[in-house]
Write a protein that holds these residues in place. Sequence first.
Motif, mmCIF file in Angstrom:
data_model
loop_
_atom_site.group_PDB
_atom_site.id
_atom_site.type_symbol
_atom_site.label_atom_id
_atom_site.label_comp_id
_atom_site.label_asym_id
_atom_site.label_seq_id
_atom_site.Cartn_x
_atom_site.Cartn_y
_atom_site.Cartn_z
ATOM 1 N N LYS A 134 -79.839 30.202 74.931
ATOM 2 C CA LYS A 134 -80.496 29.876 73.660
ATOM 3 C C LYS A 134 -82.008 30.047 73.774
ATOM 4 O O LYS A 134 -82.681 30.325 72.770
ATOM 5 C CB LYS A 134 -80.157 28.428 73.267
ATOM 6 C CG LYS A 134 -80.487 28.096 71.823
ATOM 7 C CD LYS A 134 -79.609 28.867 70.846
ATOM 8 C CE LYS A 134 -79.876 28.445 69.404
ATOM 9 N NZ LYS A 134 -79.060 29.242 68.459
ATOM 10 N N ALA A 135 -82.543 29.877 74.963
ATOM 11 C CA ALA A 135 -83.985 30.032 75.162
ATOM 12 C C ALA A 135 -84.367 31.480 75.422
ATOM 13 O O ALA A 135 -85.559 31.791 75.524
ATOM 14 C CB ALA A 135 -84.449 29.156 76.326
ATOM 15 N N PHE A 136 -83.355 32.365 75.507
ATOM 16 C CA PHE A 136 -83.612 33.770 75.803
ATOM 17 C C PHE A 136 -84.031 34.484 74.511
ATOM 18 O O PHE A 136 -83.264 35.222 73.901
ATOM 19 C CB PHE A 136 -82.361 34.405 76.418
ATOM 20 C CG PHE A 136 -82.599 35.801 76.942
ATOM 21 C CD1 PHE A 136 -83.257 35.978 78.143
ATOM 22 C CD2 PHE A 136 -82.174 36.918 76.238
ATOM 23 C CE1 PHE A 136 -83.478 37.257 78.631
ATOM 24 C CE2 PHE A 136 -82.404 38.192 76.718
ATOM 25 C CZ PHE A 136 -83.055 38.371 77.918
ATOM 26 N N GLN A 137 -85.253 34.204 74.078
ATOM 27 C CA GLN A 137 -85.812 34.812 72.865
ATOM 28 C C GLN A 137 -87.242 35.251 73.167
ATOM 29 O O GLN A 137 -88.010 34.506 73.764
ATOM 30 C CB GLN A 137 -85.834 33.814 71.698
ATOM 31 C CG GLN A 137 -84.483 33.217 71.374
ATOM 32 C CD GLN A 137 -84.580 32.220 70.240
ATOM 33 O OE1 GLN A 137 -85.228 32.497 69.220
ATOM 34 N NE2 GLN A 137 -83.936 31.066 70.402
ATOM 35 N N LYS A 138 -87.555 36.453 72.736
ATOM 36 C CA LYS A 138 -88.906 36.965 72.988
ATOM 37 C C LYS A 138 -89.828 36.523 71.855
ATOM 38 O O LYS A 138 -90.286 37.295 71.032
ATOM 39 C CB LYS A 138 -88.886 38.478 73.121
ATOM 40 C CG LYS A 138 -90.111 39.026 73.851
ATOM 41 C CD LYS A 138 -89.924 40.476 74.215
ATOM 42 C CE LYS A 138 -91.093 40.971 75.054
ATOM 43 N NZ LYS A 138 -90.946 42.387 75.445
ATOM 44 N N LYS A 139 -90.094 35.202 71.823
ATOM 45 C CA LYS A 139 -91.016 34.608 70.856
ATOM 46 C C LYS A 139 -92.102 33.844 71.612
ATOM 47 O O LYS A 139 -91.893 33.422 72.750
ATOM 48 C CB LYS A 139 -90.278 33.611 69.939
ATOM 49 C CG LYS A 139 -89.222 34.217 69.051
ATOM 50 C CD LYS A 139 -88.590 33.105 68.203
ATOM 51 C CE LYS A 139 -87.507 33.641 67.294
ATOM 52 N NZ LYS A 139 -86.902 32.540 66.492
ATOM 53 N N LYS A 140 -93.225 33.645 70.942
ATOM 54 C CA LYS A 140 -94.274 32.811 71.528
ATOM 55 C C LYS A 140 -93.850 31.347 71.482
ATOM 56 O O LYS A 140 -93.065 30.945 70.617
ATOM 57 C CB LYS A 140 -95.595 32.982 70.779
ATOM 58 C CG LYS A 140 -96.211 34.359 70.946
ATOM 59 C CD LYS A 140 -97.560 34.449 70.238
ATOM 60 C CE LYS A 140 -98.194 35.826 70.452
ATOM 61 N NZ LYS A 140 -99.508 35.950 69.786
#
Length: 694
Positions: free
Chosen positions: A102-108
């Motif tokens: 769930k934390a595998f997101q390319k966001k700041k």
Amino acid sequence: MGDKININLQGGDLNFLKDYSIANGNEASTQESGLQTQKKTASPEKSWFAWRVTSLITVLATIVIPLLIYYFPRSPEEPKFIIVNSILRSDATLVIKANNKKAFQKKKLDIIFDGHPFPKAGIPNEANNNDRHHWDFSIKRYKHTDAMLKNGKHFIQVGFPGKKRSQKFVIYFINEKSLIAEVPKFIIMNSILRSDTKIVIKANNKKANQKKKLDIIFDGHSFPEAGIPYKKNDNGMYQWRFTLIKHTIVDSLIKDGEHKLKVSFPGEKFSDEFKILFVNDQPVVGAEIIKKDSSTNILRGKATTKTQIPENEVKVDIIYYHEDSSEELINVPVKKIEYQDTGLMYFEFETQLKNFPEISQEDSRYSEIFFAFKVSDKAGNEYYYEESYGQYVTGGTKRFGALKIDFRVDKKYNDVSQSISSAFYIKPRKPFKQSLNKITPIRLKVTSRIVNMKRVRRLDWDSNIPKPKLLAFVYRDGNKIGTSASNSYTDTEVLKNKPVKYYVEIQDELGLKYKSNTEVYAKNKIENLNISKKCYLRDTPSTLLEKNVKEIIKQNNFYAKKYNDNGSFENDFIDNKDMTITDQSTSLMWQKSGSARYMKYTNAIKYVKELNNSEFAGYNDWRIPTLDELLSLMEKQKKKLHISVLFSSKQRWCWTSDRLNYDMNRWIVGFNYGKVAYDSQEQGSFVRAVRCIQ
């Protein structure tokens, strides 16, 4: 289902006492004699019923439960993170790694650091070997407080924008050197000195090592850009000099005793207070020269200082000349003596003088200066004594300085504790030849008068002496009563009908003192005094209509272009040389200038309050003048403004404390146009503060 089991262990035998309470009512029992199983044969009706129940359970398990899971899903997974490097320097990059899919997101990432938010400050970086993202965050890239950089424990939370934050992570900053923003630091090189000496300020860190002028606050008085950079020392650090006597000052700033100094670069925060001690009295010295034999003399004596400073020292230097005219400089050893019961101290010194030449009376050198003796304290005050060869070789014991070698100092001076190292350099031979008797003394004049029924004397003198310092010492009946940085001094403590004598003493750059021509004898009888006519004006704020203003102007014959173009009010101004001017005709003391800028009336009140807090010119009863008082300064003849040239020309429109008809308007006086007007308290005017000298 609820089962109750009792177990007894007795003598190694296992006895089971079981009591099962079955929800459907079936019971089973086991006796101690043995295990007996009672089997019951199921009827066909019961077997069909069991089959139907089993089929129903199978349908629920294969169809209904998946549907329930589909329409009623479990709680969604939250993003999880971990801190890769929880121990680091405060200028290093903190690394945050994704810890679930769930934390595998390319966001700041939004960052909360010690309770301070940093939106989108976690910058995504390349995926690591485990195919999970990580983010970089550096506190130094963003606006921060010094506390965020200090060594020790800190707390951080992370999260995607608009989403729930993670739990608090603990990180530790360990710095070899402090990374907190450095502030300029200074030190005072000579905190004990004469009041006419340059105060030397030195940079004490790299942040302060800038070739800029320094703003100075001395005893609450501001001296913008008065600290002048002049050189770097051996360590490459800048130094500044500040001299009070180059500025217009009040006499209280140069009096003996403790003063406070703060410095800063223009527009920056001021340093902590430094303590400065002014000592203007020369050391008290008693000494004697004893002839031991034809080639040896013994010099011994004692010295002390009127201002008793525990860390203070005196230096004794002797110079005399050999037959070939070469100089010999002797630094005399000094021993410090201190009384434990009183704290009083003095210094003893003794040395032998040998190998001085033989000069005949016919030789011109016989009457020239041969021997010079100097005692100096840490403030730079000096006692000086010199003798010609003829005086020096005279037989017998010679005493000079104090009448008695054994002396003590009054304990009332034992109130200061400061110290500073100071160097002394013996001057060449020429200064020793100068004699005070050959110098024309300064001329002194004393004028007596009554101001507000208080008897005062004004002393004036010339300063036509070689290379004068602008520091003079004023004596009444032989006792020093004050110090002046100008050519005048006002004695306000004169006793009624008591004649006194004054004289003034000035010291030049060579350390030589010049005394006034005579001790001026001055009486203080009323018939001999100049009593000025007084005109006392309203000093209480009031509410005035225009007709009231006209009456005030007419009654006092004030000049105002609109209301009394032919008006003329007679003033009797005295420039006090301390940024104030006294009008003896109204018994008012005025600021020579005033506020440096226009300000609202509420800020004008704050400005006057600051004057009182800092005791401007030595007083704390300054106020905004009434219209009557401010109009008394108005003059018909305009030079730069309709006001005496003694005053600053910057303050064109000035506030009064009088209101117009209970509204938000105040009366103001315009010295640029010679007008009286009113304006809103929210508009801007200058302030020229006033006080009554009664």
